[in-house]
Scaffold this motif. Structure first.
Motif, PDB file in Angstrom:
ATOM      1  N   UNK A  14       5.872  26.230  98.804  1.00  0.00           N
ATOM      2  CA  UNK A  14       5.059  25.371  98.272  1.00  0.00           C
ATOM      3  C   UNK A  14       5.891  24.487  97.744  1.00  0.00           C
ATOM      4  N   UNK A  49      12.417  27.404 112.125  1.00  0.00           N
ATOM      5  CA  UNK A  49      11.557  26.157 111.593  1.00  0.00           C
ATOM      6  C   UNK A  49      12.869  24.842 112.240  1.00  0.00           C
ATOM      7  N   UNK A  91       8.398  22.936  98.877  1.00  0.00           N
ATOM      8  CA  UNK A  91       9.492  21.783  99.938  1.00  0.00           C
ATOM      9  C   UNK A  91       8.433  21.624 101.343  1.00  0.00           C
ATOM     10  N   UNK A  92       7.194  22.458 101.597  1.00  0.00           N
ATOM     11  CA  UNK A  92       6.198  22.612 102.470  1.00  0.00           C
ATOM     12  C   UNK A  92       6.537  23.236 103.181  1.00  0.00           C
ATOM     13  N   UNK A  93       7.661  23.599 103.707  1.00  0.00           N
ATOM     14  CA  UNK A  93       8.089  25.084 104.725  1.00  0.00           C
ATOM     15  C   UNK A  93       7.310  25.698 104.793  1.00  0.00           C
ATOM     16  N   UNK A  94       6.734  26.283 105.906  1.00  0.00           N
ATOM     17  CA  UNK A  94       6.321  27.390 106.427  1.00  0.00           C
ATOM     18  C   UNK A  94       7.314  28.376 106.982  1.00  0.00           C
ATOM     19  N   UNK A  95       7.855  29.345 106.792  1.00  0.00           N
ATOM     20  CA  UNK A  95       8.455  30.057 106.911  1.00  0.00           C
ATOM     21  C   UNK A  95       7.940  31.496 107.164  1.00  0.00           C
ATOM     22  N   UNK A  96       8.164  32.044 108.495  1.00  0.00           N
ATOM     23  CA  UNK A  96       8.240  33.169 109.268  1.00  0.00           C
ATOM     24  C   UNK A  96       8.939  34.266 108.832  1.00  0.00           C
ATOM     25  N   UNK A  98       1.346  31.037  96.995  1.00  0.00           N
ATOM     26  CA  UNK A  98       0.382  30.927  96.833  1.00  0.00           C
ATOM     27  C   UNK A  98      -0.109  31.518  97.661  1.00  0.00           C
ATOM     28  N   UNK A  99      -0.121  31.368  99.206  1.00  0.00           N
ATOM     29  CA  UNK A  99      -1.317  32.130 100.777  1.00  0.00           C
ATOM     30  C   UNK A  99      -0.142  32.714 101.327  1.00  0.00           C
ATOM     31  N   UNK A 141      13.676  34.530 102.556  1.00  0.00           N
ATOM     32  CA  UNK A 141      13.227  33.718 102.225  1.00  0.00           C
ATOM     33  C   UNK A 141      12.025  34.610 102.496  1.00  0.00           C
ATOM     34  N   UNK A 172      -0.137  18.657 108.700  1.00  0.00           N
ATOM     35  CA  UNK A 172       0.425  18.912 108.888  1.00  0.00           C
ATOM     36  C   UNK A 172       1.047  19.407 110.748  1.00  0.00           C
ATOM     37  N   UNK A 179      -1.744  24.412 102.886  1.00  0.00           N
ATOM     38  CA  UNK A 179      -1.443  25.976 102.856  1.00  0.00           C
ATOM     39  C   UNK A 179      -2.625  26.571 104.245  1.00  0.00           C
ATOM     40  N   UNK A 191       3.960  30.137 103.272  1.00  0.00           N
ATOM     41  CA  UNK A 191       4.117  28.831 102.616  1.00  0.00           C
ATOM     42  C   UNK A 191       5.018  28.472 101.841  1.00  0.00           C
ATOM     43  N   UNK A 211       9.561  24.548 115.920  1.00  0.00           N
ATOM     44  CA  UNK A 211      10.057  26.197 115.958  1.00  0.00           C
ATOM     45  C   UNK A 211      10.328  26.611 116.828  1.00  0.00           C
ATOM     46  N   UNK A 250       9.651  19.049 110.130  1.00  0.00           N
ATOM     47  CA  UNK A 250       8.368  19.383 110.261  1.00  0.00           C
ATOM     48  C   UNK A 250       7.901  18.286 109.492  1.00  0.00           C
TER      49      UNK A 250
END
Lengths: 110, 112
Positions: free
Chosen positions: A93, B45, A95-100, A31-32, A3, B31, B98, A91, B35, B48
């Motif tokens: 989008x 993660x 499924x709202x997960x924010x992955x690093x 998108x961001x 990802x 939100x 976001x 992010x 982590x 959440x």
């Protein structure tokens, strides 16, 4: 493709040099995007947001390449204080997960 | 301006013990997320939440429970601690759109 992927480094760069690293992402709908900086044993802190047109903040420039699905971070005139780990954040989008990403370690050498 | 507050900062547990890591934010962010960070693994993660009453699993949810009864609080529960849960835990929050994440200072957990 994972990802979010980053070159873990370390990048060992002499003070004053310019350094750049990339982050690739798999979700074409994202998108961001963000770059975070993390110092040893500290929490990540926002460095820059990355928008379609790219953006610049002093010595730092972030750019987005949607066609190839990567973002980049350029640091000019590097300082010793720039030594840190730089994390790419995307992010997801759908499924709202924010992955690093796992981060890129940068060492600025005197 | 407290931002995201995590407690405790440090904790040592024995295998099988339970505990709750606390996270609170005063920015009215919808939100919130947890982590864990291990050497060479980056931030992964765990769970959440996109708002009060709603939680979902992240990449590594096994062994952890969460709840979101209020907008402000998002506790992380370890029901039966295992040595594999030794890590640094970060809580983060953001507005729903976001926007960038705001992090707490982290909790360093050791399970022996």
């Amino acid at each position: 493709r994972k990802e979010v992927e980053q070159d873990p480094g370390p990048f060992n760069v002499p003070e004053g040099a310019t350094v750049a690293f990339n982050c690739t992402y798999s979700n074409s709908a994202s998108q961001s995007f963000f770059w975070y900086r993390q110092d040893c044993r500290k929490e990540p802190k926002l460095l820059m947001s990355v928008y379609s047109s790219g953006n610049e903040d002093g010595r730092f420039t972030a750019q987005l390449n949607r066609a190839s699905q990567y973002i980049s971070l350029l640091i000019r005139d590097s300082k010793l204080s720039d030594s840190a780990t730089y994390l790419c954040v995307v992010p997801m989008n759908r499924d709202d997960k924010i992955i690093f990403g796992k981060g890129t370690r940068l060492h600025i050498l005197p | 301006n407290a931002g995201v507050t995590q407690t405790p900062k440090f904790q040592v547990l024995k295998t099988g013990q339970s505990m709750t890591l606390q996270c609170a934010q005063d920015m009215n962010h919808e939100y919130m997320s947890w982590y864990r960070q291990d050497p060479g693994m980056g931030l992964r993660l765990i769970h959440y939440s996109v708002g009060a009453g709603i939680t979902d699993q992240g990449e590594v949810p096994n062994g952890y429970n969460v709840s979101r009864s209020t907008t402000e609080d998002f506790p992380l529960r370890l029901l039966s601690a295992a040595p594999s849960q030794t890590s640094v835990y970060f809580c983060a929050s953001s507005p729903q759109d976001n926007s960038p994440l705001h992090f707490g200072n982290g909790t360093r957990l050791t399970v022996t």
